[in-house]
Each structure stands twice: as structure tokens, then as C-alpha cells.
Write an enzyme that holds these catalytic residues in place. Structure first.
Site, short mmCIF file in Angstrom:
data_model
loop_
_atom_site.label_atom_id
_atom_site.label_comp_id
_atom_site.label_asym_id
_atom_site.label_seq_id
_atom_site.Cartn_x
_atom_site.Cartn_y
_atom_site.Cartn_z
N GLY A 72 0.80 -1.23 0.00
CA GLY A 72 0.00 0.00 0.00
C GLY A 72 0.83 1.27 0.00
N GLU A 73 2.12 1.16 0.27
CA GLU A 73 2.96 2.37 0.28
C GLU A 73 3.14 2.87 -1.15
OE1 GLU A 73 6.58 1.51 2.37
OE2 GLU A 73 5.58 1.55 4.33
N GLN A 76 -10.14 22.80 8.50
CA GLN A 76 -9.86 22.67 9.96
C GLN A 76 -8.74 23.65 10.25
OE1 GLN A 76 -11.54 20.47 12.11
NE2 GLN A 76 -10.42 21.17 13.91
N HIS A 121 -9.40 28.13 1.75
CA HIS A 121 -10.61 28.37 2.55
C HIS A 121 -10.41 29.51 3.55
CE1 HIS A 121 -14.40 27.62 4.41
NE2 HIS A 121 -13.81 27.51 5.59
N LYS A 156 -25.51 31.06 6.58
CA LYS A 156 -25.63 29.60 6.75
C LYS A 156 -25.21 29.18 8.15
CE LYS A 156 -22.17 26.97 5.23
NZ LYS A 156 -21.24 26.44 4.24
C1 R5P Z 1 -17.56 26.30 4.13
O1 R5P Z 1 -17.55 27.30 4.80
C2 R5P Z 1 -17.26 26.31 2.66
O2 R5P Z 1 -17.12 27.59 2.17
C3 R5P Z 1 -18.33 25.59 1.88
O3 R5P Z 1 -19.55 26.32 1.99
C4 R5P Z 1 -18.54 24.22 2.41
O4 R5P Z 1 -17.33 23.58 2.59
C5 R5P Z 1 -19.40 23.43 1.48
O5 R5P Z 1 -19.57 22.16 2.04
P1 R5P Z 1 -20.79 21.25 1.65
O6 R5P Z 1 -20.81 21.14 0.17
O7 R5P Z 1 -20.50 19.95 2.33
O8 R5P Z 1 -22.01 21.90 2.20
#
Ligand code: R5P
Length: 282
Positions: free
Chosen positions: A35-36, A89, A119, A181
Site C-alpha cells: 500500500g505504500e 480545519q 478556505h 448559513k
Molecule cells: C464552508 O464554509 C465552505 O465555504 C463551503 O460552503 C462548504 O465547505 C461546502 O460544504 P458542503 O458542500 O458539504 O455543504
């Protein structure tokens, strides 16, 4: 300058190399019976190198680390991570968690690191290298303009993607708005009810990434209920995990548009010019 195309970014790296008028160096990638992974660069010339490799899977990170190590004698090592896994993360959300993005950034031993619409920009601080985030928003603005929509509106599904939507829209003079959201779990989100005048409009929801599709599916549902004529979804990073594509079509999407930071059928926009320009400026 050598361009090295990691296994996850073969097409993008080839496009970048084409724009620079060079050929990517051929590498050998294989897996041992246990697997490596085995990686070998089939060119032992000593040049500056740019390694281009997204890291959606853990094995892609291993390939990147192996490529960097194999370039140990290069005078300068540039690493382009168009899509960096674990970038979400970026802090400790619950006690006892690692900052996974930091843990990964610390493993990258290079002179310069480039990401694309990462991100969270604070992740760049964790690289032990000069680090830069390239912005693909104007490429999206241009693509959206090329769709020749009659009455378009760009919407970001959360405050985090607002800058992306604002920047893409300002390039092409299309109005923008945003939703708010709340995330409840990996694949469950709620979007706060917000009345936006979308009746008869073609709405493009623009986010940095689509992972499970939960955010987009919920946004599409709300926009359709509010009378949008068509809903397109666009993202820089098409992670599109599990059944995300089906989820989006079931929600009524007209088209999924993404860049090629991850190479998927939806990757209609290339970020190669961004990367090639950044390399030219070195
Ligand atoms: C999170 O803040 C990102 O900007 C995306 O909105 C998020 O990662 C989208 O994830 P999913 O498609 O699982 O809702």
C-alpha cells in the site's frame, strides 16, 4: 525551471507548463503491494522546480512530500497546492482537536507555496515558506459573463464566500447578494430565510468549494421557492464528495461550474493562467 505534475494535478500542471512554453518533467508513480507509494522524478538535472499537486486525498499529500524530498538538490522549490485538503480545519472548534491545516502546512519544506482561494488565508501563516494565495474570482466573473444570461445575480451561500462573490460580480457588473448559513454537521446545514428578489432571474451561487453539496442544495431549494428561473452553482474547488452531484441535480441545478484545482467533469474554468503568471513573476 522544471514543472513537476503531481498525480492529482496532471492536467492543470500540463496547462501551466504549456502557458510557460515548457514540458512537464515525467515522473513515475506506483504503489507497493503493502500500500505504500513510490514516486520518482525521471530527470536528474539541477534546476529550480515548481511542483503542482492538489491534496484532496491523504495519498496526494504523501506524493507531494515525496516530490519535494526528491527535489532536495534544487536551488529553489516552489510548491503549488491548488486545492489543499484539511484547510477547513483551520482552528480548534472543539477542545482537543488539532489545527489540521497547520499540521499539514508544517510538513511542507519549500521556498514558496502558492494556494488558490484557500478556505481561510490564516492557513498561509503556518507554512515555513513565503506563501501566496491566488484569486480565481475574475476567471469566474468572465465565465459567468460568457453564459450571456438575461438577468443574472450572483449569490454567496454564506458570509465566508462573500468576498469571492463580490469580486467575481464587480469584474463583470453583475449584482450580488448573500445568504447566512449555519452548519450542524458534516453534511447538514440550514440557510437563514432571506427574501432576495430573484423572481425570473438566473442565479449563480458561488462558493469556494462544494464538498457534500449540502450548502448548495439547501440554497438551490430556497432560491427555487423564491421564484428563480434558473440556478447555477459555481465553486473553485469541486470536491463533490459521495453523491453531491446527484444531490445538486435533484435540487434542480441547471449546471455545475468549477475550476480545475481538482480535475472533474465540472472543471470548465482553468486556473492555469493564474499559476503561470505567478511563476513568470518569480
Ligand atoms: C464552508 O464554509 C465552505 O465555504 C463551503 O460552503 C462548504 O465547505 C461546502 O460544504 P458542503 O458542500 O458539504 O455543504
Amino acid at each position: 525551471m522544471k514543472i513537476i505534475a503531481g498525480p492529482a494535478s496532471q492536467l492543470l500542471a500540463s496547462r501551466v507548463a504549456q502557458q510557460l512554453g515548457i514540458q512537464p518533467t515525467i515522473c513515475e508513480y506506483k504503489q507497493f503491494p503493502d500500500g505504500e507509494y513510490y514516486t520518482r522524478i525521471l530527470d536528474d538535472g539541477i534546476d529550480d522546480v515548481t511542483i503542482i499537486q492538489s491534496t484532496p486525498q491523504d495519498s496526494d499529500l504523501i506524493a507531494l512530500l515525496q516530490l519535494i524530498d526528491a527535489c532536495e538538490n534544487a536551488p529553489k522549490i516552489n510548491v503549488v497546492i491548488p486545492y489543499m485538503g484539511y484547510a477547513r480545519q483551520d482552528k480548534v472548534f472543539k477542545a482537543g482537536e488539532p489545527v489540521s491545516a497547520r499540521a499539514i502546512a508544517r510538513t511542507i519544506n519549500a521556498d514558496r507555496v502558492f494556494t488558490v482561494n484557500i478556505h481561510e488565508k490564516t492557513v498561509l501563516e503556518h507554512f515555513n515558506a513565503d506563501s501566496f494565495d491566488l484569486d480565481a474570482s475574475h476567471l469566474f466573473g468572465n465565465y459567468i459573463r460568457s453564459l450571456n444570461l438575461k438577468d443574472p445575480l450572483i449569490i454567496s451561500p454564506d458570509a465566508g464566500a462573500l468576498e469571492l462573490a463580490k469580486s467575481a460580480s464587480s469584474d463583470v457588473g453583475i449584482p450580488y447578494d448573500y445568504f447566512e448559513k449555519t452548519r450542524h454537521s458534516g453534511d447538514s446545514v440550514t440557510i437563514k430565510d432571506k427574501e432576495i428578489d430573484v423572481v425570473g432571474k438566473e442565479v449563480i451561487i458561488l462558493d469556494d468549494m462544494i464538498a457534500t453539496g449540502g450548502t448548495m442544495a439547501e440554497s438551490i431549494r430556497m432560491l427555487k421557492e423564491q421564484g428563480a428561473a434558473e440556478v447555477y452553482v459555481a465553486c473553485v474547488h469541486p470536491v463533490l464528495a459521495r453523491n453531491a452531484v446527484v444531490r445538486l441535480y435533484n435540487a434542480g441545478v441547471t449546471e455545475i461550474i468549477s475550476s480545475d484545482t481538482l480535475e472533474k467533469a465540472q472543471s470548465k474554468i482553468t486556473v492555469a493562467p493564474l499559476i503561470a503568471d505567478a511563476i513568470k513573476e518569480l
